[in-house]
Design a protein around this motif. Structure first.
Motif, PDB file in Angstrom:
ATOM      1  N   HIS A   1      34.925  29.259  37.201  1.00 17.24           N
ATOM      2  CA  HIS A   1      34.367  29.928  38.380  1.00 17.24           C
ATOM      3  C   HIS A   1      34.082  28.981  39.552  1.00 17.24           C
ATOM      4  N   SER A   2      34.299  27.694  39.387  1.00 14.90           N
ATOM      5  CA  SER A   2      34.074  26.774  40.498  1.00 14.90           C
ATOM      6  C   SER A   2      35.300  26.753  41.412  1.00 14.90           C
ATOM      7  N   ILE A   3      35.121  26.186  42.607  1.00 15.96           N
ATOM      8  CA  ILE A   3      36.195  26.071  43.592  1.00 15.96           C
ATOM      9  C   ILE A   3      36.488  24.598  43.831  1.00 15.96           C
ATOM     10  N   ILE A   4      37.777  24.253  43.817  1.00 14.97           N
ATOM     11  CA  ILE A   4      38.226  22.888  44.068  1.00 14.97           C
ATOM     12  C   ILE A   4      38.730  22.767  45.506  1.00 14.97           C
TER      13      ILE A   4
ATOM     14  N   ILE B   1      43.249  24.378  47.533  1.00 15.32           N
ATOM     15  CA  ILE B   1      41.987  25.090  47.311  1.00 15.32           C
ATOM     16  C   ILE B   1      42.201  26.039  46.133  1.00 15.32           C
ATOM     17  N   ASN B   2      41.570  25.723  45.009  1.00 18.07           N
ATOM     18  CA  ASN B   2      41.772  26.478  43.777  1.00 18.07           C
ATOM     19  C   ASN B   2      40.458  27.047  43.268  1.00 18.07           C
ATOM     20  N   VAL B   3      40.526  28.202  42.642  1.00 24.25           N
ATOM     21  CA  VAL B   3      39.378  28.745  41.928  1.00 24.25           C
ATOM     22  C   VAL B   3      39.726  28.749  40.438  1.00 24.25           C
ATOM     23  N   ILE B   4      38.849  28.162  39.628  1.00 24.80           N
ATOM     24  CA  ILE B   4      39.102  28.024  38.194  1.00 24.80           C
ATOM     25  C   ILE B   4      38.763  29.335  37.495  1.00 24.80           C
ATOM     26  N   ASP B   5      39.751  29.905  36.810  1.00 26.77           N
ATOM     27  CA  ASP B   5      39.546  31.166  36.095  1.00 26.77           C
ATOM     28  C   ASP B   5      39.014  30.940  34.684  1.00 26.77           C
ATOM     29  N   LYS B   6      39.578  29.940  33.982  1.00 31.96           N
ATOM     30  CA  LYS B   6      39.155  29.627  32.616  1.00 31.96           C
ATOM     31  C   LYS B   6      39.277  28.133  32.374  1.00 31.96           C
ATOM     32  N   GLY B   7      38.460  27.629  31.472  1.00 33.12           N
ATOM     33  CA  GLY B   7      38.548  26.229  31.095  1.00 33.12           C
ATOM     34  C   GLY B   7      37.887  25.306  32.103  1.00 33.12           C
ATOM     35  N   VAL B   8      38.209  24.027  31.977  1.00 29.34           N
ATOM     36  CA  VAL B   8      37.664  22.994  32.857  1.00 29.34           C
ATOM     37  C   VAL B   8      38.801  22.066  33.277  1.00 29.34           C
ATOM     38  N   GLN B   9      38.940  21.862  34.576  1.00 28.58           N
ATOM     39  CA  GLN B   9      39.943  20.921  35.067  1.00 28.58           C
ATOM     40  C   GLN B   9      39.284  19.580  35.389  1.00 28.58           C
ATOM     41  N   LYS B  10      39.960  18.513  35.004  1.00 33.60           N
ATOM     42  CA  LYS B  10      39.542  17.160  35.367  1.00 33.60           C
ATOM     43  C   LYS B  10      40.558  16.597  36.342  1.00 33.60           C
ATOM     44  N   PHE B  11      40.084  15.946  37.391  1.00 42.38           N
ATOM     45  CA  PHE B  11      41.031  15.380  38.351  1.00 42.38           C
ATOM     46  C   PHE B  11      40.413  14.189  39.089  1.00 42.38           C
ATOM     47  N   TYR B  12      41.285  13.254  39.422  1.00 44.53           N
ATOM     48  CA  TYR B  12      40.911  12.099  40.227  1.00 44.53           C
ATOM     49  C   TYR B  12      41.105  12.450  41.693  1.00 44.53           C
ATOM     50  N   TYR B  13      40.088  12.142  42.502  1.00 44.93           N
ATOM     51  CA  TYR B  13      40.182  12.437  43.928  1.00 44.93           C
ATOM     52  C   TYR B  13      39.105  11.651  44.657  1.00 44.93           C
TER      53      TYR B  13
ATOM     54  N   PRO C   1      33.939  18.135  52.378  1.00 47.05           N
ATOM     55  CA  PRO C   1      33.395  16.906  51.804  1.00 47.05           C
ATOM     56  C   PRO C   1      33.197  16.947  50.294  1.00 47.05           C
ATOM     57  N   ASN C   2      33.079  18.138  49.711  1.00 48.16           N
ATOM     58  CA  ASN C   2      32.809  18.259  48.274  1.00 48.16           C
ATOM     59  C   ASN C   2      34.058  18.700  47.533  1.00 48.16           C
ATOM     60  N   ALA C   3      34.429  17.915  46.511  1.00 48.67           N
ATOM     61  CA  ALA C   3      35.640  18.222  45.751  1.00 48.67           C
ATOM     62  C   ALA C   3      35.483  19.463  44.885  1.00 48.67           C
ATOM     63  N   VAL C   4      34.264  19.726  44.415  1.00 48.18           N
ATOM     64  CA  VAL C   4      33.992  20.882  43.557  1.00 48.18           C
ATOM     65  C   VAL C   4      32.712  21.550  44.040  1.00 48.18           C
ATOM     66  N   VAL C   5      32.760  22.868  44.228  1.00 49.84           N
ATOM     67  CA  VAL C   5      31.562  23.600  44.632  1.00 49.84           C
ATOM     68  C   VAL C   5      31.350  24.803  43.716  1.00 49.84           C
ATOM     69  N   ASN C   6      30.101  25.182  43.580  1.00 44.33           N
ATOM     70  CA  ASN C   6      29.739  26.367  42.809  1.00 44.33           C
ATOM     71  C   ASN C   6      29.322  27.451  43.789  1.00 44.33           C
ATOM     72  N   ASP C   7      30.204  28.415  44.008  1.00 42.89           N
ATOM     73  CA  ASP C   7      29.948  29.507  44.946  1.00 42.89           C
ATOM     74  C   ASP C   7      30.535  30.777  44.339  1.00 42.89           C
ATOM     75  N   PRO C   8      29.794  31.415  43.427  1.00 43.10           N
ATOM     76  CA  PRO C   8      30.331  32.591  42.716  1.00 43.10           C
ATOM     77  C   PRO C   8      30.798  33.708  43.635  1.00 43.10           C
ATOM     78  N   HIS C   9      30.054  33.941  44.724  1.00 47.20           N
ATOM     79  CA  HIS C   9      30.426  35.042  45.625  1.00 47.20           C
ATOM     80  C   HIS C   9      31.776  34.783  46.287  1.00 47.20           C
ATOM     81  N   LEU C  10      31.957  33.564  46.816  1.00 47.68           N
ATOM     82  CA  LEU C  10      33.221  33.237  47.468  1.00 47.68           C
ATOM     83  C   LEU C  10      34.357  33.137  46.455  1.00 47.68           C
ATOM     84  N   ALA C  11      34.055  32.651  45.255  1.00 49.63           N
ATOM     85  CA  ALA C  11      35.069  32.612  44.196  1.00 49.63           C
ATOM     86  C   ALA C  11      35.554  34.026  43.875  1.00 49.63           C
ATOM     87  N   GLY C  12      34.622  34.978  43.866  1.00 48.58           N
ATOM     88  CA  GLY C  12      35.005  36.376  43.641  1.00 48.58           C
ATOM     89  C   GLY C  12      35.854  36.923  44.760  1.00 48.58           C
TER      90      GLY C  12
END
Length: 279
Positions: free
Chosen positions: A64-67, A42-54, A115-126
């Motif tokens: 700012h997204s969560i993996i 479970i990762n939170v992206i600080d900068k850039g964009v990660q690409k991954f197969y899953y 179920p979701n590999a990437v989510v946008n949840d700014p509050h939880l990311a913070g």
């Protein structure tokens, strides 16, 4: 001068938090081959964009997204841009989630599925960033456990596949008063949330919620406020700032200074000088 392209990784292992593994990484050209982990990723992206197969397809995780990668599932990872990516991450085990799930009334062997590999949840990311920052800088067990349990519970509640309806516990005023008294009696000690939960006869998750509802602050913040209150009294008695910091349970003088100024608006040294001068 350090090369900009050098990969940087900092790893920490927290035995007191059930063996939680935490990583802080900044990668430019890193390309992880397909692999799996015993625990969740479970990762939170600080900068850039990660690409991954899953899970059979490619995913892109922006800033700012969560993996989420479930335990034992195959994945890889690399940057989706030429400038690399940075993230903070943790790898909780199924057993750690199961313990929290039992506290939430989901049974002793429940482990969540995300179920979701990437989510946008700014509050939880913070909240996750705050947790990672304090795991690196604070030795306050009560604060560390509260943040970790809170974040992991919110991950399950908000992003797990199974809907979780939180139980409404009857507020146990006697148990909460017991916890409050214990904090006062052991003010300088590095007490744990687990210890307080046992005193309250409740789970850590519900103890934090109930304690805050009754006393206005969660246990760790209440502990800090009581330390500051006692610290002010000792400063008025003429005790030196460094001695006060140690006496009331702060890690060192700088921690006492920071919390005192944040709460009062001025430093403990300034307060000590003013009360000694009688102004």
């Amino acid at each position: 001068m350090q090369e900009k392209t050098k990969e940087q990784t900092r790893f920490s292992y927290h035995r007191e938090l059930g063996g939680l593994e935490v990583v802080d990484a900044h990668y430019y050209r890193k390309n992880f081959s397909r692999h799996s982990h015993e625990g969740y990723t479970i990762n939170v992206i600080d900068k850039g964009v990660q690409k991954f197969y899953y899970s059979g397809c490619e995913h892109f995780a922006p800033e700012h997204s969560i993996i989420f990668v479930n335990a034992d599932e195959i994945h890889n990872g690399q940057s989706a841009t030429d400038t690399g990516w940075s993230y903070h991450g943790m790898s909780p085990l199924e057993s750690q989630f199961s313990k929290l799930a039992a506290d939430l009334g989901l049974g002793p062997n429940f482990a969540p599925y995300f179920p979701n590999a990437v989510v946008n949840d700014p509050h939880l990311a913070g909240q996750m960033r705050q947790m990672f920052s304090l795991l690196a800088s604070s030795d306050n067990s009560l604060l560390r456990e509260t943040l970790v349990y809170g974040v992991m519970s919110q991950l399950m509640i908000k992003h797990g596949k199974r809907r979780i309806d939180l139980r409404n516990y009857r507020q146990d005023h006697v148990g909460l008063d017991r916890v409050k008294a214990f904090i006062h009696d052991h003010l300088s000690e590095n007490i744990s949330l687990e210890t307080l939960a046992l005193l309250a006869g409740n789970s850590p998750f519900y103890l934090v919620r109930q304690f805050q509802k009754k006393f206005g602050l969660p246990p760790h913040a209440y502990q800090i406020q009581q330390r500051l209150k006692k610290g002010k009294a000792l400063l008025r008695q003429g005790m030196k700032v460094a001695a006060v910091a140690s006496e009331v349970g702060f890690h060192d003088q700088s921690h006492f200074h920071r919390h005192f100024k944040r709460a009062m608006g001025f430093t403990p040294g300034y307060y000590a000088r003013e009360v000694s001068s009688g102004k």
